[in-house]
Design an enzyme around this catalytic site. Structure first.
Site, PDB file in Angstrom:
ATOM      1  CB  SER A   1      -3.513  -6.247  -0.265  1.00  0.00           C
ATOM      2  OG  SER A   1      -2.993  -7.509  -0.596  1.00  0.00           O
TER       3      SER A   1
ATOM      4  NE  ARG B   1       4.854  -4.108  -2.842  1.00  0.00           N
ATOM      5  CZ  ARG B   1       3.775  -3.836  -2.136  1.00  0.00           C
ATOM      6  NH1 ARG B   1       2.586  -3.954  -2.692  1.00  0.00           N
ATOM      7  NH2 ARG B   1       3.858  -3.427  -0.895  1.00  0.00           N
TER       8      ARG B   1
END
Ligand code: PNS
Length: 163
Positions: free
Chosen positions: A132, A94
């Site tokens: 998450s 990312r």
């Protein structure tokens, strides 16, 4: 020609749209993708292994992933790859911060199993803010998570917390 198999390992605690997009992309490159819940000894998961497996199964059905196998391991990833007779690991990036961690992991894995090839799939721009850990914080605080995970996973998480 031999079937090309890749492993997409992670903690998936819980699975989110970013992970799902990476699996989708990996299935376009490889004949089979082993979606592997591995053990990250630095993390204490919020969801049990069985619950995380269930989430991957729900996702696989939802997405119609034909060539995705779900598995789990509490050993070394490189040894799992050796046993599965594959040399390919897929991980997602990312940011450049992810790269530092991923590259170190790639090098360690390659020391154990020198033939191993790790492929980094960049996260789609829409998903780079999803993690998450952020989803877990939202769950703990009773906030909506529908922007980050599919409705059927939201429902499943709902059943866990209504018990
Ligand atoms: O989603 P995560 O927590 O970033 O996934 C990390 C994971 C599970 C892929 C990693 O911790 C792992 O491969 N664990 C298995 C043990 C292992 O092989 N460790 C050596 C690599 S440093």
């Amino acid at each position: 020609m031999d079937k090309k198999i890749a492993i997409f390992p992670g903690t998936f605690d819980p699975v989110h749209f970013g992970h799902i997009d990476v699996v989708k992309q990996a299935t376009q490159i490889f004949d089979t993708v082993i979606w592997l819940i591995g053990e990250n000894t630095t993390k204490k998961p919020m969801f049990s292994l069985d619950q995380r497996i269930k989430m991957l199964e729900i996702t696989r059905k939802l997405m119609g992933f034909q060539n995705v196998e779900i598995s789990s391991s509490n050993g070394l990833l490189a040894r799992f790859a050796e046993k599965a007779e594959t040399r390919f690991i897929v991980r997602s990036l990312r940011s450049s911060m992810d790269f530092e961690y991923e590259y170190q992991m790639t090098l360690v894995n390659r020391k154990i199993f020198p033939d191993l090839i790790t492929i980094y799939i960049p996260a789609r721009q829409d998903y780079i803010h999803i993690s998450s850990s952020a989803v877990r914080e939202l769950i703990r605080n009773g906030e909506l998570i529908s922007e980050y995970i599919p409705p059927s996973i939201c429902d499943y998480i709902g059943t866990i917390y209504s018990k």
